[in-house]
Design a protein around this motif. Structure first.
Motif, PDB file in Angstrom:
ATOM      1  N   GLU A 151       0.813  -1.209   0.000  1.00  0.00           N
ATOM      2  CA  GLU A 151       0.000   0.000   0.000  1.00  0.00           C
ATOM      3  C   GLU A 151       0.850   1.264   0.000  1.00  0.00           C
ATOM      4  O   GLU A 151       0.555   2.217  -0.723  1.00  0.00           O
ATOM      5  CB  GLU A 151      -0.955   0.016   1.204  1.00  0.00           C
ATOM      6  CG  GLU A 151      -2.049  -1.018   1.143  1.00  0.00           C
ATOM      7  CD  GLU A 151      -1.595  -2.381   1.622  1.00  0.00           C
ATOM      8  OE1 GLU A 151      -0.514  -2.493   2.248  1.00  0.00           O
ATOM      9  OE2 GLU A 151      -2.309  -3.356   1.347  1.00  0.00           O
ATOM     10  N   LYS A 152       1.895   1.290   0.791  1.00  0.00           N
ATOM     11  CA  LYS A 152       2.745   2.483   0.879  1.00  0.00           C
ATOM     12  C   LYS A 152       3.631   2.662  -0.344  1.00  0.00           C
ATOM     13  O   LYS A 152       4.089   3.772  -0.613  1.00  0.00           O
ATOM     14  CB  LYS A 152       3.603   2.430   2.133  1.00  0.00           C
ATOM     15  CG  LYS A 152       2.810   2.595   3.402  1.00  0.00           C
ATOM     16  CD  LYS A 152       3.726   2.577   4.597  1.00  0.00           C
ATOM     17  CE  LYS A 152       2.930   2.714   5.875  1.00  0.00           C
ATOM     18  NZ  LYS A 152       3.791   2.644   7.064  1.00  0.00           N
ATOM     19  N   SER A 153       3.897   1.597  -1.071  1.00  0.00           N
ATOM     20  CA  SER A 153       4.781   1.709  -2.229  1.00  0.00           C
ATOM     21  C   SER A 153       4.026   1.810  -3.547  1.00  0.00           C
ATOM     22  O   SER A 153       4.653   1.921  -4.591  1.00  0.00           O
ATOM     23  CB  SER A 153       5.726   0.505  -2.272  1.00  0.00           C
ATOM     24  OG  SER A 153       4.991  -0.688  -2.456  1.00  0.00           O
ATOM     25  N   LEU A 154       2.714   1.798  -3.522  1.00  0.00           N
ATOM     26  CA  LEU A 154       1.935   1.785  -4.756  1.00  0.00           C
ATOM     27  C   LEU A 154       2.187   3.019  -5.618  1.00  0.00           C
ATOM     28  O   LEU A 154       2.326   2.911  -6.844  1.00  0.00           O
ATOM     29  CB  LEU A 154       0.443   1.641  -4.441  1.00  0.00           C
ATOM     30  CG  LEU A 154      -0.481   1.398  -5.619  1.00  0.00           C
ATOM     31  CD1 LEU A 154      -0.083   0.118  -6.355  1.00  0.00           C
ATOM     32  CD2 LEU A 154      -1.919   1.316  -5.157  1.00  0.00           C
ATOM     33  N   ALA A 155       2.276   4.184  -5.017  1.00  0.00           N
ATOM     34  CA  ALA A 155       2.528   5.402  -5.793  1.00  0.00           C
ATOM     35  C   ALA A 155       3.896   5.356  -6.472  1.00  0.00           C
ATOM     36  O   ALA A 155       4.037   5.770  -7.634  1.00  0.00           O
ATOM     37  CB  ALA A 155       2.436   6.623  -4.892  1.00  0.00           C
ATOM     38  N   TRP A 156       4.891   4.815  -5.772  1.00  0.00           N
ATOM     39  CA  TRP A 156       6.240   4.738  -6.342  1.00  0.00           C
ATOM     40  C   TRP A 156       6.302   3.692  -7.450  1.00  0.00           C
ATOM     41  O   TRP A 156       7.049   3.852  -8.418  1.00  0.00           O
ATOM     42  CB  TRP A 156       7.269   4.436  -5.256  1.00  0.00           C
ATOM     43  CG  TRP A 156       7.129   5.360  -4.100  1.00  0.00           C
ATOM     44  CD1 TRP A 156       6.860   5.010  -2.813  1.00  0.00           C
ATOM     45  CD2 TRP A 156       7.199   6.783  -4.112  1.00  0.00           C
ATOM     46  NE1 TRP A 156       6.759   6.123  -2.030  1.00  0.00           N
ATOM     47  CE2 TRP A 156       6.968   7.232  -2.806  1.00  0.00           C
ATOM     48  CE3 TRP A 156       7.425   7.727  -5.102  1.00  0.00           C
ATOM     49  CZ2 TRP A 156       6.969   8.577  -2.466  1.00  0.00           C
ATOM     50  CZ3 TRP A 156       7.416   9.064  -4.764  1.00  0.00           C
ATOM     51  CH2 TRP A 156       7.197   9.477  -3.465  1.00  0.00           C
ATOM     52  N   ILE A 157       5.523   2.640  -7.313  1.00  0.00           N
ATOM     53  CA  ILE A 157       5.473   1.611  -8.352  1.00  0.00           C
ATOM     54  C   ILE A 157       4.833   2.172  -9.618  1.00  0.00           C
ATOM     55  O   ILE A 157       5.326   1.950 -10.729  1.00  0.00           O
ATOM     56  CB  ILE A 157       4.714   0.374  -7.832  1.00  0.00           C
ATOM     57  CG1 ILE A 157       5.514  -0.302  -6.714  1.00  0.00           C
ATOM     58  CG2 ILE A 157       4.426  -0.612  -8.945  1.00  0.00           C
ATOM     59  CD1 ILE A 157       4.742  -1.334  -5.935  1.00  0.00           C
ATOM     60  N   ILE A 158       3.753   2.910  -9.464  1.00  0.00           N
ATOM     61  CA  ILE A 158       3.099   3.523 -10.625  1.00  0.00           C
ATOM     62  C   ILE A 158       4.028   4.532 -11.280  1.00  0.00           C
ATOM     63  O   ILE A 158       4.148   4.573 -12.517  1.00  0.00           O
ATOM     64  CB  ILE A 158       1.758   4.161 -10.208  1.00  0.00           C
ATOM     65  CG1 ILE A 158       0.772   3.069  -9.794  1.00  0.00           C
ATOM     66  CG2 ILE A 158       1.183   5.018 -11.328  1.00  0.00           C
ATOM     67  CD1 ILE A 158      -0.500   3.589  -9.167  1.00  0.00           C
ATOM     68  N   LEU A 159       4.711   5.350 -10.477  1.00  0.00           N
ATOM     69  CA  LEU A 159       5.664   6.319 -11.032  1.00  0.00           C
ATOM     70  C   LEU A 159       6.780   5.617 -11.798  1.00  0.00           C
ATOM     71  O   LEU A 159       7.120   6.024 -12.923  1.00  0.00           O
ATOM     72  CB  LEU A 159       6.263   7.171  -9.907  1.00  0.00           C
ATOM     73  CG  LEU A 159       7.397   8.104 -10.318  1.00  0.00           C
ATOM     74  CD1 LEU A 159       6.860   9.238 -11.174  1.00  0.00           C
ATOM     75  CD2 LEU A 159       8.134   8.619  -9.111  1.00  0.00           C
ATOM     76  N   THR A 160       7.318   4.562 -11.238  1.00  0.00           N
ATOM     77  CA  THR A 160       8.382   3.812 -11.911  1.00  0.00           C
ATOM     78  C   THR A 160       7.890   3.212 -13.218  1.00  0.00           C
ATOM     79  O   THR A 160       8.568   3.291 -14.239  1.00  0.00           O
ATOM     80  CB  THR A 160       8.922   2.715 -10.985  1.00  0.00           C
ATOM     81  OG1 THR A 160       9.374   3.303  -9.768  1.00  0.00           O
ATOM     82  CG2 THR A 160      10.052   1.958 -11.627  1.00  0.00           C
ATOM     83  N   GLY A 161       6.701   2.622 -13.205  1.00  0.00           N
ATOM     84  CA  GLY A 161       6.147   2.034 -14.425  1.00  0.00           C
ATOM     85  C   GLY A 161       5.892   3.065 -15.510  1.00  0.00           C
ATOM     86  O   GLY A 161       6.194   2.829 -16.683  1.00  0.00           O
TER      87      GLY A 161
END
Length: 180
Positions: A48-58
């Motif tokens: 949950e806390k890393s979802l924004a960073w995962i979307i940004l990376t993708g």
């Protein structure tokens, strides 16, 4: 401040993957640093806390590589969700002696799954959008692909170290003289 460093780190990891990693490792053996970042973020922060960073990376990988925007982010979200589900069943971080081999095998397996999912999603998008040709082809045999998987699994250790350090640096409480 932590968010700023995570944005910079995500951009640096993706830029390293798409720019100079081909010179260092060879064009067919470039490790997937973005996948290493996704696995590391889920291990350190949780899904949950890393979802924004995962979307940004993708999205950054999509922008740099010329893919359809959002395809890589979707693949990374699926992989992050599966990694999170595996971590809820088996806590590999608590077993110090098994952490590094388990992380290596987990990363190698997800590097293969990433390529398969990306290929499937790209072919579906090509058929759905009626685009001629194919942009994503992976040769799953040969030493180059084996080295790519191996280098990706090894790169998780370095990326995990930096993500852990960034998180630890900004999650500790401020010194007493600053709090007063």
């Amino acid at each position: 401040m932590r968010n700023f460093f995570f944005v910079i780190f995500c951009a640096a990891v993706v830029f390293l993957q798409v720019s100079s990693a081909g010179v260092i490792f060879g064009s067919e053996r470039v490790p997937n640093f973005a996948l290493a970042l996704v696995i590391s973020l889920v291990l350190v922060l949780g899904f949950e806390k890393s979802l924004a960073w995962i979307i940004l990376t993708g999205i950054l990988v999509d922008v740099y590589s010329g893919w359809i925007i959002g395809m890589d982010a979707l693949v990374m979200i699926i992989i992050a969700w599966v990694v999170s589900a595996l971590l809820s069943v088996a806590d590999i971080k608590s077993r110090k002696s098994l952490f590094f081999p388990a992380l290596f095998l987990l990363s190698a397996g997800f590097a293969l799954i990433y390529d398969i999912l990306a290929g499937i999603f790209m072919h579906v998008a090509i058929l759905w959008l009626n685009i001629g040709g194919s942009y994503f082809r992976v040769n799953y045999s040969g030493w180059d692909y084996t080295f790519k998987i191996f280098f990706t699994a090894l790169s998780v250790y370095a990326v995990y170290y930096f993500v852990e350090r960034i998180n630890r640096l900004f999650s500790r409480p401020a010194p007493a003289f600053v709090r007063k």
